[in-house]
Design an enzyme around this catalytic site. Structure first.
Site, mmCIF file in Angstrom:
data_model
loop_
_atom_site.group_PDB
_atom_site.id
_atom_site.type_symbol
_atom_site.label_atom_id
_atom_site.label_comp_id
_atom_site.label_asym_id
_atom_site.label_seq_id
_atom_site.Cartn_x
_atom_site.Cartn_y
_atom_site.Cartn_z
ATOM 1 N N TRP A 191 0.797 -1.222 0.000
ATOM 2 C CA TRP A 191 0.000 0.000 0.000
ATOM 3 C C TRP A 191 0.833 1.276 0.000
ATOM 4 C CZ3 TRP A 191 1.983 2.290 4.166
ATOM 5 C CH2 TRP A 191 2.414 1.475 5.219
ATOM 6 N N ASN A 192 2.126 1.203 0.319
ATOM 7 C CA ASN A 192 2.844 2.460 0.589
ATOM 8 C C ASN A 192 3.116 3.296 -0.664
ATOM 9 O OD1 ASN A 192 4.703 0.474 -0.169
ATOM 10 N ND2 ASN A 192 6.363 1.383 1.015
ATOM 11 N N HIS A 228 -3.410 -6.544 -5.002
ATOM 12 C CA HIS A 228 -2.949 -5.357 -4.300
ATOM 13 C C HIS A 228 -3.287 -5.457 -2.816
ATOM 14 C CE1 HIS A 228 -1.032 -1.556 -4.346
ATOM 15 N NE2 HIS A 228 -1.327 -1.233 -5.588
ATOM 16 N N GLY A 248 6.890 -6.219 0.112
ATOM 17 C CA GLY A 248 6.189 -6.195 1.386
ATOM 18 C C GLY A 248 7.130 -6.431 2.545
ATOM 19 N N SER A 249 6.568 -6.945 3.619
ATOM 20 C CA SER A 249 7.334 -7.161 4.835
ATOM 21 C C SER A 249 8.190 -8.420 4.746
ATOM 22 C CB SER A 249 6.381 -7.286 6.031
ATOM 23 O OG SER A 249 5.626 -8.485 5.929
ATOM 24 N N GLU A 306 11.055 -8.010 -2.719
ATOM 25 C CA GLU A 306 11.607 -6.734 -2.248
ATOM 26 C C GLU A 306 10.966 -6.486 -0.900
ATOM 27 O OE1 GLU A 306 12.027 -3.452 -0.811
ATOM 28 O OE2 GLU A 306 10.526 -2.747 -2.233
ATOM 29 N N LEU A 307 11.776 -6.608 0.152
ATOM 30 C CA LEU A 307 11.229 -6.626 1.507
ATOM 31 C C LEU A 307 11.662 -5.387 2.286
ATOM 32 C CD1 LEU A 307 11.844 -10.442 2.080
ATOM 33 C CD2 LEU A 307 9.874 -9.310 1.024
ATOM 34 N N CYS A 360 10.451 1.572 2.270
ATOM 35 C CA CYS A 360 11.465 0.539 2.525
ATOM 36 C C CYS A 360 12.858 1.143 2.588
ATOM 37 C CB CYS A 360 11.407 -0.522 1.430
ATOM 38 S SG CYS A 360 9.843 -1.419 1.342
ATOM 39 N N GLU A 370 12.441 -2.897 12.071
ATOM 40 C CA GLU A 370 12.196 -1.830 11.116
ATOM 41 C C GLU A 370 11.072 -0.952 11.643
ATOM 42 O OE1 GLU A 370 11.239 -1.280 6.348
ATOM 43 O OE2 GLU A 370 10.579 -3.099 7.364
#
Length: 457
Positions: free
Chosen positions: A132-133, A157, A208-209, A230-231, A264, A361
């Site tokens: 969502w970011n 999404h 995401g996370s 991509e975390l 991120c 994080e």
């Protein structure tokens, strides 16, 4: 049917609109449509694909104001930041429309006894799981290269950005994508696992996370499907010296507060030399305390905006409180709104290195500042992370900063700049920040069949 997808205004915590999660039958229909569309899309000349992707780039830019308003309502992004994101998304799509035809050309290879050619062929339908970011940008950097490669996309999404998801699909269709080439799906977690396992899906990309990445990688591995992940990141931002400490603090703050700290590649660990540390912290506190609560749909100067959701704000509040319990000091901020998703800009110091809080994080408006006494200590602190996404090193002596940057273990590193944005450069990390690369021509290499054809003389 579930009501998991909804637009909830983070500034008020009010549900504006709900979307039904797909039924299992709708998921199967989407898979069938995607698989069928691939049979035609894979044969569509890449020049024709480029025209469609280029038109999509134009449409995103033309509609940036409307899309930014959607983002502001869904996840609290200030509209100027949203418009910048959408413009950049158009640049990304145009980059692939311009560069994929040449990059994907057949490459002759000299071999004895015959003729050989390496061909770059599409692999099929892919599942994209996006956060969502940055609701538009994250999709653009996944869709751009893969549509140009001739692959088809099912796009799942985030549950809080369903309106952005629908708008993206509409733009691609209007740009000329044939039916089934790009399909937006409102899927739940169980359905995601089933989609990845389906033989019609050839790969999955997730932004995401760390927790989500581990779960998706496990499912993908079990089903022998390639994944690009991509975390998260705890990017180091090292300030070795600064003739103007106020300016250095202002630059660091702008980077940290961008997207309300929900990026991120945000500078989550600001590492400052001891001779300027006290002044730097004082400046950061001054800047933070000078910000007022604002409306992301009508932004003004020196304002902070809500986080993406009430739950996100509650989570950052719990993280800060845990850090304090571990020994950290709140210099300013640390206040959660009574009902909405606002969290006051926070300056946090004295987080014990090696504590659980140190390795976490902080995905929100929290500036963690660390004091070091040498370049060696700065490098050791920077690399003491489970993540390895991005980072930056600052000094009035560029050579000095570059020598330190050379020692940082990340996928991306900057000297005297918080972050550089360009479709030309590869985006991705190492360690728990994931694997694979997005953006640049390297993204065209992730989901493609590099097949060789050998013809014997």
């Amino acid at each position: 049917m579930s009501q998991g997808y909804a637009v909830t205004n983070p500034a008020t915590n009010e549900v504006v609109e709900s979307f039904d999660t797909f039924t299992d039958e709708q998921i199967q229909e989407a898979l069938a449509k995607s698989h069928e569309a691939f049979q035609t899309w894979r044969k569509t000349p890449i020049e024709e694909r480029a025209k469609i992707v280029s038109r999509a780039a134009e449409l995103f830019k033309e509609r940036k104001a409307d899309l930014a308003k959607i983002e502001a309502q869904e996840m609290g992004k200030a509209t100027p930041e949203g418009e910048w994101e959408i413009n950049f998304s158009g640049d990304i799509l145009q980059f692939y429309a311009d560069n994929a035809p040449e990059h994907n050309k057949d490459k002759p290879v000299d071999v004895p006894g015959g003729k050989a050619t390496v061909r770059r062929l599409p692999v099929g339908s892919l599942l994209g799981i996006m956060p969502w970011n940055y609701p538009i940008y994250q999709v653009a950097r996944f869709a751009g290269p893969n549509l140009m490669n001739g692959n088809c996309i099912l796009l799942k999404h985030a549950e809080i950005t369903p309106k952005s998801a629908a708008a993206i699909e509409e733009i691609f269709r209007e740009a000329g994508l044939p039916e089934g080439v790009y399909i937006n799906i409102y899927a739940d977690h169980d359905q995601i696992a089933d989609i990845i396992a389906d033989p019609r899906i050839q790969g999955v990309s997730l932004t995401g996370s760390e927790r989500a990445g581990a779960a998706i990688a496990e499912i993908a591995g079990r089903n022998l499907k390639k994944a690009v992940l991509e975390l998260g990141g705890t990017d180091p931002y090292i300030i070795l010296d600064a003739a103007d400490v106020t300016k250095a603090a202002e630059e660091a703050w702008v980077k940290r507060i961008e997207n309300v700290g929900q990026a991120c590649t945000s500078n989550k660990r600001i590492i400052v030399m001891e001779d300027i540390y006290d002044e730097f912290v004082d400046e950061m506190v001054r800047i933070a305390e000078g910000m007022a609560q604002g409306d992301p749909s009508n932004p003004e100067d020196n304002q902070y905006y809500p986080m993406s959701s009430r739950s996100a704000a509650e989570n950052i509040d719990k993280q800060v409180q845990r850090a304090v319990d571990n020994g950290a000091t709140i210099r300013t901020g640390g206040e959660l709104h009574e009902t909405a998703a606002y969290y006051t800009p926070t300056v946090l110091t004295d987080v014990p290195v090696g504590s659980d809080s140190y390795y976490e994080e902080f995905f929100g408006p929290v500036a963690e500042i660390y004091k070091v006494s040498s370049e060696k200590e700065a490098v050791e602190l920077a690399n003491n992370s489970n993540y390895g996404l991005g980072g930056a090193v600052f000094s009035d002596d560029t050579e000095r900063a570059t020598k330190v940057a050379d020692q940082i273990d990340t996928g991306m590193i900057h000297v005297n700049l918080g972050q550089y944005f360009s479709p030309v450069l590869p985006f991705g990390g190492i360690k728990n920040s994931g694997y694979g690369r997005e953006l640049s021509v390297f993204a065209l290499d992730e989901f493609v069949n590099k097949q060789y054809l050998y013809i014997n003389d």
